[in-house]
Scaffold this motif. Structure first.
Motif, PDB file in Angstrom:
ATOM      1  N   GLN A  94      29.941  71.087  55.486  1.00 41.03           N
ATOM      2  CA  GLN A  94      31.211  71.981  54.909  1.00 41.03           C
ATOM      3  C   GLN A  94      32.413  70.461  55.139  1.00 41.03           C
ATOM      4  OE1 GLN A  94      32.407  74.523  57.491  1.00 41.03           O
ATOM      5  NE2 GLN A  94      30.662  75.391  56.990  1.00 41.03           N
ATOM      6  N   ILE A  95      33.042  70.650  53.538  1.00 37.89           N
ATOM      7  CA  ILE A  95      33.967  69.642  53.282  1.00 37.89           C
ATOM      8  C   ILE A  95      35.104  70.172  52.752  1.00 37.89           C
ATOM      9  CG2 ILE A  95      32.742  67.597  52.877  1.00 37.89           C
ATOM     10  CD1 ILE A  95      32.479  68.028  49.353  1.00 37.89           C
ATOM     11  N   VAL A  96      36.603  69.527  52.668  1.00 38.83           N
ATOM     12  CA  VAL A  96      37.824  70.238  52.734  1.00 38.83           C
ATOM     13  C   VAL A  96      38.544  69.104  51.789  1.00 38.83           C
ATOM     14  CG1 VAL A  96      39.209  69.989  54.284  1.00 38.83           C
ATOM     15  CG2 VAL A  96      39.646  71.473  52.681  1.00 38.83           C
ATOM     16  N   SER A  97      39.252  68.823  50.477  1.00 38.96           N
ATOM     17  CA  SER A  97      40.275  68.323  49.655  1.00 38.96           C
ATOM     18  C   SER A  97      41.579  68.658  49.648  1.00 38.96           C
ATOM     19  CB  SER A  97      39.158  68.252  48.180  1.00 38.96           C
ATOM     20  OG  SER A  97      37.857  67.383  48.386  1.00 38.96           O
ATOM     21  N   LEU A  98      42.350  68.411  49.957  1.00 39.59           N
ATOM     22  CA  LEU A  98      43.806  68.862  49.556  1.00 39.59           C
ATOM     23  C   LEU A  98      45.061  67.458  48.308  1.00 39.59           C
ATOM     24  CD1 LEU A  98      44.690  69.511  53.158  1.00 39.59           C
ATOM     25  CD2 LEU A  98      44.212  71.188  51.238  1.00 39.59           C
ATOM     26  N   LYS A  99      45.708  68.321  47.480  1.00 43.24           N
ATOM     27  CA  LYS A  99      45.656  67.736  46.899  1.00 43.24           C
ATOM     28  C   LYS A  99      47.776  68.203  46.623  1.00 43.24           C
ATOM     29  CE  LYS A  99      46.003  66.416  42.101  1.00 43.24           C
ATOM     30  NZ  LYS A  99      45.168  66.301  40.646  1.00 43.24           N
ATOM     31  N   MET A 100      48.485  67.825  46.716  1.00 47.39           N
ATOM     32  CA  MET A 100      49.942  68.554  46.696  1.00 47.39           C
ATOM     33  C   MET A 100      50.078  67.876  44.981  1.00 47.39           C
ATOM     34  SD  MET A 100      52.317  69.576  48.273  1.00 47.39           S
ATOM     35  CE  MET A 100      51.906  68.714  49.891  1.00 47.39           C
ATOM     36  N   SER A 101      50.654  68.508  44.756  1.00 45.29           N
ATOM     37  CA  SER A 101      51.301  68.835  43.400  1.00 45.29           C
ATOM     38  C   SER A 101      52.986  69.047  42.924  1.00 45.29           C
ATOM     39  CB  SER A 101      49.866  69.715  42.090  1.00 45.29           C
ATOM     40  OG  SER A 101      49.288  69.606  42.094  1.00 45.29           O
ATOM     41  N   PHE A 102      53.490  68.062  42.196  1.00 46.58           N
ATOM     42  CA  PHE A 102      55.006  68.304  42.171  1.00 46.58           C
ATOM     43  C   PHE A 102      55.445  68.605  40.499  1.00 46.58           C
ATOM     44  CE2 PHE A 102      54.153  65.289  45.252  1.00 46.58           C
ATOM     45  CZ  PHE A 102      54.279  65.427  46.909  1.00 46.58           C
ATOM     46  N   ASN A 103      55.944  70.007  40.787  1.00 44.80           N
ATOM     47  CA  ASN A 103      56.229  70.013  39.308  1.00 44.80           C
ATOM     48  C   ASN A 103      57.253  68.970  38.681  1.00 44.80           C
ATOM     49  OD1 ASN A 103      54.721  72.479  40.141  1.00 44.80           O
ATOM     50  ND2 ASN A 103      56.654  73.276  40.599  1.00 44.80           N
ATOM     51  N   GLU A 125      49.649  63.226  44.913  1.00 41.28           N
ATOM     52  CA  GLU A 125      49.568  62.846  46.660  1.00 41.28           C
ATOM     53  C   GLU A 125      47.812  63.451  46.924  1.00 41.28           C
ATOM     54  OE1 GLU A 125      49.057  60.415  48.479  1.00 41.28           O
ATOM     55  OE2 GLU A 125      50.721  60.218  47.173  1.00 41.28           O
ATOM     56  N   GLN A 126      46.841  62.784  46.392  1.00 44.66           N
ATOM     57  CA  GLN A 126      45.836  63.314  46.971  1.00 44.66           C
ATOM     58  C   GLN A 126      45.829  63.198  48.884  1.00 44.66           C
ATOM     59  OE1 GLN A 126      42.973  64.468  45.333  1.00 44.66           O
ATOM     60  NE2 GLN A 126      42.221  64.985  47.496  1.00 44.66           N
ATOM     61  N   LEU A 127      45.729  64.650  49.335  1.00 44.02           N
ATOM     62  CA  LEU A 127      46.327  64.243  50.636  1.00 44.02           C
ATOM     63  C   LEU A 127      44.767  64.355  51.014  1.00 44.02           C
ATOM     64  CD1 LEU A 127      48.638  66.973  51.571  1.00 44.02           C
ATOM     65  CD2 LEU A 127      48.772  64.536  51.078  1.00 44.02           C
ATOM     66  N   LEU A 128      43.306  64.879  51.108  1.00 40.13           N
ATOM     67  CA  LEU A 128      42.533  64.108  51.846  1.00 40.13           C
ATOM     68  C   LEU A 128      41.566  64.533  50.160  1.00 40.13           C
ATOM     69  CD1 LEU A 128      42.231  67.310  54.744  1.00 40.13           C
ATOM     70  CD2 LEU A 128      42.868  64.263  54.918  1.00 40.13           C
ATOM     71  N   GLN A 129      40.359  63.745  50.463  1.00 39.84           N
ATOM     72  CA  GLN A 129      39.179  64.398  49.616  1.00 39.84           C
ATOM     73  C   GLN A 129      37.482  64.013  50.107  1.00 39.84           C
ATOM     74  OE1 GLN A 129      40.168  61.305  46.611  1.00 39.84           O
ATOM     75  NE2 GLN A 129      37.871  61.928  45.237  1.00 39.84           N
ATOM     76  N   ALA A 185      56.339  72.154  46.007  1.00 44.61           N
ATOM     77  CA  ALA A 185      55.251  71.940  45.647  1.00 44.61           C
ATOM     78  C   ALA A 185      54.075  72.221  45.287  1.00 44.61           C
ATOM     79  CB  ALA A 185      54.856  70.555  46.001  1.00 44.61           C
ATOM     80  N   ARG A 186      53.116  72.413  45.234  1.00 46.90           N
ATOM     81  CA  ARG A 186      51.446  73.026  45.216  1.00 46.90           C
ATOM     82  C   ARG A 186      50.731  72.665  46.277  1.00 46.90           C
ATOM     83  NH1 ARG A 186      51.677  75.645  39.188  1.00 46.90           N
ATOM     84  NH2 ARG A 186      52.182  77.989  40.223  1.00 46.90           N
ATOM     85  N   LEU A 187      49.788  73.916  46.914  1.00 49.46           N
ATOM     86  CA  LEU A 187      48.553  72.792  47.811  1.00 49.46           C
ATOM     87  C   LEU A 187      47.682  72.886  47.144  1.00 49.46           C
ATOM     88  CD1 LEU A 187      48.454  71.285  50.218  1.00 49.46           C
ATOM     89  CD2 LEU A 187      47.681  73.381  51.452  1.00 49.46           C
ATOM     90  N   GLU A 188      46.893  72.326  46.610  1.00 51.20           N
ATOM     91  CA  GLU A 188      45.345  72.746  45.917  1.00 51.20           C
ATOM     92  C   GLU A 188      44.194  72.643  47.416  1.00 51.20           C
ATOM     93  OE1 GLU A 188      44.640  71.381  41.971  1.00 51.20           O
ATOM     94  OE2 GLU A 188      47.214  71.025  41.376  1.00 51.20           O
TER      95      GLU A 188
END
Length: 175
Positions: free
Chosen positions: A51-60, A67-71, A114-117
């Motif tokens: 099971q994997i998780v990826s996190l990306k912080m997007s700014f407007n 910023e790719q926090l986790l890949q 920001a947005r966290l994806e």
């Protein structure tokens, strides 16, 4: 006499087939077929799954890059990986701020919204697919200014994992 011979042949054949099945010569295995958009994926025997998780912080703001926090981090220990990433970012912040209070992985916060994806997936290594990633779900969380990145990210991921628990569990073949 014919019926005894035919019966003996059937019983003998059944014993031979049963011995082949018992010895592993004939197997009846699950092919692990996953329905996806536009068709199906046949995994065959699954050797490994995560099971994997990826996190990306997007700014407007166009002045700031995403910023790719986790890949594709392991979902079981994503908190440690996230803390390591934020520790690296805090070291960059501290290098530029000599006189101010030092930033830590827990204290880094957003100055702008920001947005966290969040992307949840299961990655398989299998008989027919050497590497296949099945996306379970994606969620976008809006983070207001002055939000602590670490705690907000952990809360959002934990909540999303609870929402997708049934889908994640049903996607696992190795128990």
């Amino acid at each position: 006499m014919k019926s005894v011979t035919v019966g003996s042949a059937i019983v003998g054949g059944a014993l031979i087939v049963a011995s082949f099945i018992n010895s592993g010569q004939f197997t009846f295995k699950d092919e692990h077929i996953i329905p996806v958009t536009g068709g199906t994926v046949k995994l065959g025997e699954v050797y490994d799954e995560h099971q994997i998780v990826s996190l990306k912080m997007s700014f407007n703001d166009k002045d700031f890059e995403d910023e790719q926090l986790l890949q594709q981090s392991n979902a079981g220990d994503y908190k440690d990986a996230l803390k390591d990433k934020l520790r690296t970012l805090s070291d960059l912040v501290n290098a530029g701020n000599k006189s101010q209070e030092k930033a830590t992985a827990d204290s880094i916060s957003l100055k702008k919204p920001a947005r966290l994806e969040i992307n949840m997936a299961v990655k398989y290594r299998s008989e027919y697919q050497p590497s296949f990633t099945l996306v379970i779900g994606t969620k976008t969380v809006d983070l207001p200014a002055n939000t602590a990145i670490y705690q907000a990210s952990v809360d959002a991921v934990d909540s999303f994992m609870k929402e997708k628990k049934m889908a994640l569990d049903s996607s696992l073949y190795l128990k």
